[in-house]
Design a protein around this motif. Structure first.
Motif, PDB file in Angstrom:
ATOM      1  N   UNK A 271       0.868  -1.184   0.000  1.00 51.06           N
ATOM      2  CA  UNK A 271       0.000   0.000   0.000  1.00 51.06           C
ATOM      3  C   UNK A 271       0.906   1.235   0.000  1.00 51.06           C
ATOM      4  N   UNK A 272       0.321   2.440  -0.128  1.00 49.11           N
ATOM      5  CA  UNK A 272       1.170   3.646  -0.114  1.00 49.11           C
ATOM      6  C   UNK A 272       1.925   3.831   1.206  1.00 49.11           C
ATOM      7  N   UNK A 273       1.450   3.205   2.289  1.00 50.97           N
ATOM      8  CA  UNK A 273       2.118   3.441   3.578  1.00 50.97           C
ATOM      9  C   UNK A 273       2.871   2.230   4.133  1.00 50.97           C
ATOM     10  N   UNK A 274       2.608   1.039   3.603  1.00 52.71           N
ATOM     11  CA  UNK A 274       3.256  -0.143   4.175  1.00 52.71           C
ATOM     12  C   UNK A 274       3.289  -1.313   3.203  1.00 52.71           C
ATOM     13  N   UNK A 275       4.242  -2.217   3.449  1.00 52.85           N
ATOM     14  CA  UNK A 275       4.279  -3.473   2.699  1.00 52.85           C
ATOM     15  C   UNK A 275       4.149  -4.634   3.684  1.00 52.85           C
ATOM     16  N   UNK A 276       3.092  -5.421   3.484  1.00 50.72           N
ATOM     17  CA  UNK A 276       2.793  -6.558   4.355  1.00 50.72           C
ATOM     18  C   UNK A 276       3.280  -7.827   3.659  1.00 50.72           C
ATOM     19  N   UNK A 277       4.203  -8.532   4.261  1.00 51.11           N
ATOM     20  CA  UNK A 277       4.650  -9.803   3.692  1.00 51.11           C
ATOM     21  C   UNK A 277       4.066 -10.913   4.566  1.00 51.11           C
ATOM     22  N   UNK A 278       2.900 -11.409   4.133  1.00 47.11           N
ATOM     23  CA  UNK A 278       2.194 -12.430   4.913  1.00 47.11           C
ATOM     24  C   UNK A 278       2.739 -13.822   4.591  1.00 47.11           C
ATOM     25  N   UNK A 279       2.773 -14.674   5.602  1.00 47.36           N
ATOM     26  CA  UNK A 279       3.116 -16.078   5.371  1.00 47.36           C
ATOM     27  C   UNK A 279       2.007 -16.946   5.954  1.00 47.36           C
ATOM     28  N   UNK A 280       1.240 -17.580   5.064  1.00 44.81           N
ATOM     29  CA  UNK A 280       0.212 -18.527   5.488  1.00 44.81           C
ATOM     30  C   UNK A 280       0.934 -19.837   5.809  1.00 44.81           C
ATOM     31  N   UNK A 281       0.455 -20.545   6.824  1.00 49.85           N
ATOM     32  CA  UNK A 281       1.170 -21.749   7.262  1.00 49.85           C
ATOM     33  C   UNK A 281       0.222 -22.948   7.347  1.00 49.85           C
ATOM     34  N   UNK A 282       0.798 -24.167   7.323  1.00 51.79           N
ATOM     35  CA  UNK A 282      -0.051 -25.346   7.542  1.00 51.79           C
ATOM     36  C   UNK A 282      -0.645 -25.290   8.946  1.00 51.79           C
ATOM     37  N   UNK A 283      -1.880 -25.757   9.103  1.00 52.65           N
ATOM     38  CA  UNK A 283      -2.519 -25.765  10.418  1.00 52.65           C
ATOM     39  C   UNK A 283      -1.711 -26.602  11.403  1.00 52.65           C
ATOM     40  N   UNK A 284      -1.491 -26.052  12.595  1.00 53.90           N
ATOM     41  CA  UNK A 284      -0.761 -26.804  13.622  1.00 53.90           C
ATOM     42  C   UNK A 284      -1.725 -27.793  14.259  1.00 53.90           C
ATOM     43  N   UNK A 285      -1.283 -29.033  14.375  1.00 55.76           N
ATOM     44  CA  UNK A 285      -2.183 -30.064  14.927  1.00 55.76           C
ATOM     45  C   UNK A 285      -1.412 -30.921  15.897  1.00 55.76           C
ATOM     46  N   UNK A 286      -2.162 -31.697  16.656  1.00 58.49           N
ATOM     47  CA  UNK A 286      -1.519 -32.461  17.711  1.00 58.49           C
ATOM     48  C   UNK A 286      -1.318 -33.922  17.385  1.00 58.49           C
ATOM     49  N   UNK A 287      -2.006 -34.380  16.347  1.00 63.81           N
ATOM     50  CA  UNK A 287      -1.817 -35.787  15.994  1.00 63.81           C
ATOM     51  C   UNK A 287      -0.359 -36.001  15.623  1.00 63.81           C
ATOM     52  N   UNK A 288       0.217 -37.096  16.072  1.00 67.65           N
ATOM     53  CA  UNK A 288       1.640 -37.333  15.802  1.00 67.65           C
ATOM     54  C   UNK A 288       1.846 -37.621  14.320  1.00 67.65           C
ATOM     55  N   UNK A 289       1.157 -38.672  13.864  1.00 62.75           N
ATOM     56  CA  UNK A 289       1.101 -38.970  12.438  1.00 62.75           C
ATOM     57  C   UNK A 289       2.416 -39.329  11.769  1.00 62.75           C
ATOM     58  N   UNK A 290       2.410 -39.198  10.459  1.00 55.66           N
ATOM     59  CA  UNK A 290       3.533 -39.636   9.643  1.00 55.66           C
ATOM     60  C   UNK A 290       4.513 -38.488   9.414  1.00 55.66           C
ATOM     61  N   UNK A 291       5.495 -38.742   8.532  1.00 55.88           N
ATOM     62  CA  UNK A 291       6.528 -37.732   8.284  1.00 55.88           C
ATOM     63  C   UNK A 291       5.927 -36.443   7.732  1.00 55.88           C
ATOM     64  N   UNK A 292       4.873 -36.579   6.914  1.00 57.88           N
ATOM     65  CA  UNK A 292       4.248 -35.369   6.369  1.00 57.88           C
ATOM     66  C   UNK A 292       3.648 -34.536   7.505  1.00 57.88           C
ATOM     67  N   UNK A 293       2.927 -35.184   8.430  1.00 59.51           N
ATOM     68  CA  UNK A 293       2.347 -34.453   9.561  1.00 59.51           C
ATOM     69  C   UNK A 293       3.430 -33.724  10.354  1.00 59.51           C
TER      70      UNK A 293
END
Ligand SMILES: Nc1nc2c(ncn2[C@@H]2O[C@H](COP(=O)(O)OP(=O)(O)OP(=O)(O)O)[C@@H](O)[C@H]2O)c(=O)[nH]1
Ligand SMILES: [Mg+2]
Length: 313
Positions: free
Chosen positions: A54-76
């Motif tokens: 914007x004319x007054x600021x630059x926002x560099x947002x980072x969307x992230x994977x949802x944090x979860x509690x299941x242990x799960x596999x390597x992907x989790x």
């Protein structure tokens, strides 16, 4: 004294448990569909960077994977690492929860945020459009406010677009004074190929219903200019982008589901994805899709790396 008119720029991480609407919020803040969304948890699998200038600021947002509690596999585990690693590297944290729904997973995310100390945390209470009786909202907000010294609490609806200006103002006030970090017309540092793969994955996730959304990943194999000769004399040749991509699944049975009877489902995935890709790239596209089986990719650290599941920032 700092000059209150000085330009501000910085990084903002959007964090929270799965399915609260983090990616929808990023898209609403950018006014552009960048991060894929679906009514299923664990849709986002990478850090997605979106830049809003914007004319007054630059926002560099980072969307992230949802944090979860299941242990799960390597992907989790990789998804949790990816979301957690960004938290300590940003100027502002936007912690997203769903209105009227505070769960153990929200509490666990807050515990992590609380260990970060200096970084201001803005609490975003999303999906307020679902709250019929708005008088219920205040006690809910008050209860969460007791749990942490939030820098601000902002109710929003990513879907309806409400509360976003107030949120942006709260974020901006906490960004450091800085020159813009990226050119003003840049919306991400991630490649077109990456977003194309994501758009295909979104359609695959959405169209397989509840059957196998987590065991799908997409790899773009080629991305090239193509000239299609005219079919009739006097017509100009058609210039388009040819994209070939593989939808990876974990089991033969999953392959049959993605392809669908007579190839119908794969055809629909391809049509919907192509429409999104054409809108995103603003040009004609020919999309070729293949479905292949790579057993156990979601629990194989090496396969995950080769499919690009690392951190982007
Ligand atoms: N009613 C309503 N639904 C919303 C709103 N924001 C998001 N949703 C829906 O909530 C679901 C999840 O949205 P996402 O943006 O994918 O959620 P997420 O937090 O990024 O999910 P993960 O990436 O899986 O962690 C989708 O069906 C969205 O359409 C909102 O403001 N109101
Ligand atoms: Mg998401």
């Amino acid at each position: 004294m700092s000059d209150s008119c000085a330009y501000r720029a910085g990084h903002i991480a959007i964090v929270g448990r799965p399915n609260v609407g983090k990616s929808s919020l990023l898209n609403a803040l950018l006014g552009e569909k960048l991060s894929i969304t679906a009514p299923k948890p664990q849709t986002t699998r990478h850090q997605i960077m979106g830049i809003h200038t914007t004319p007054s600021a630059q926002f560099v947002y980072v969307d992230t994977p949802g944090l979860h509690q299941r242990r799960g596999n390597a992907l989790n585990r990789q998804l949790n690492r990816s979301a957690a690693s960004i938290m300590g590297q940003v100027d502002v944290l936007v912690f997203v929860v769903q209105a009227m729904r505070w769960t153990g997973e929200d509490e666990a995310v807050l515990q992590r945020l609380s260990t970060l100390g200096e970084v201001p945390v803005l609490l975003v209470v999303n999906k307020v459009d679902l709250v019929k009786d708005k008088t219920e909202l205040l006690p809910f907000l008050q209860k969460i406010a007791e749990r942490h010294p939030f820098a601000a609490i902002v109710p929003v609806s990513a879907r309806k677009g409400s509360g976003l200006e107030q949120l942006a103002a709260e974020v901006e006030a906490r960004l450091p004074e800085s020159e813009p970090l990226y050119p003003e017309d840049q919306i991400s540092t991630q490649s077109e190929r990456f977003f194309v793969a994501e758009m295909i994955r979104e359609k695959a996730i959405r169209l397989v219903h509840d059957e196998i959304p987590y065991s799908i990943t997409v790899e773009v194999e080629s991305f090239r200019e193509e000239t299609v000769p005219p079919t009739r004399a006097g017509q100009a040749p058609l210039q388009r982008l040819r994209i070939d991509a593989v939808i990876w699944v974990e089991k033969e049975g999953h392959k049959a589901i993605v392809i669908g009877e007579g190839g119908q489902r794969l055809k629909e995935i391809g049509t919907q994805a192509r429409q999104d890709i054409e809108r995103f790239l603003d040009r004609r596209v020919h999309l070729g899709l293949w479905v292949k089986v790579k057993a156990g990719w979601a629990d194989d650290e090496r396969a995950l790396n080769s499919l690009g599941y690392g951190d982007t920032l």
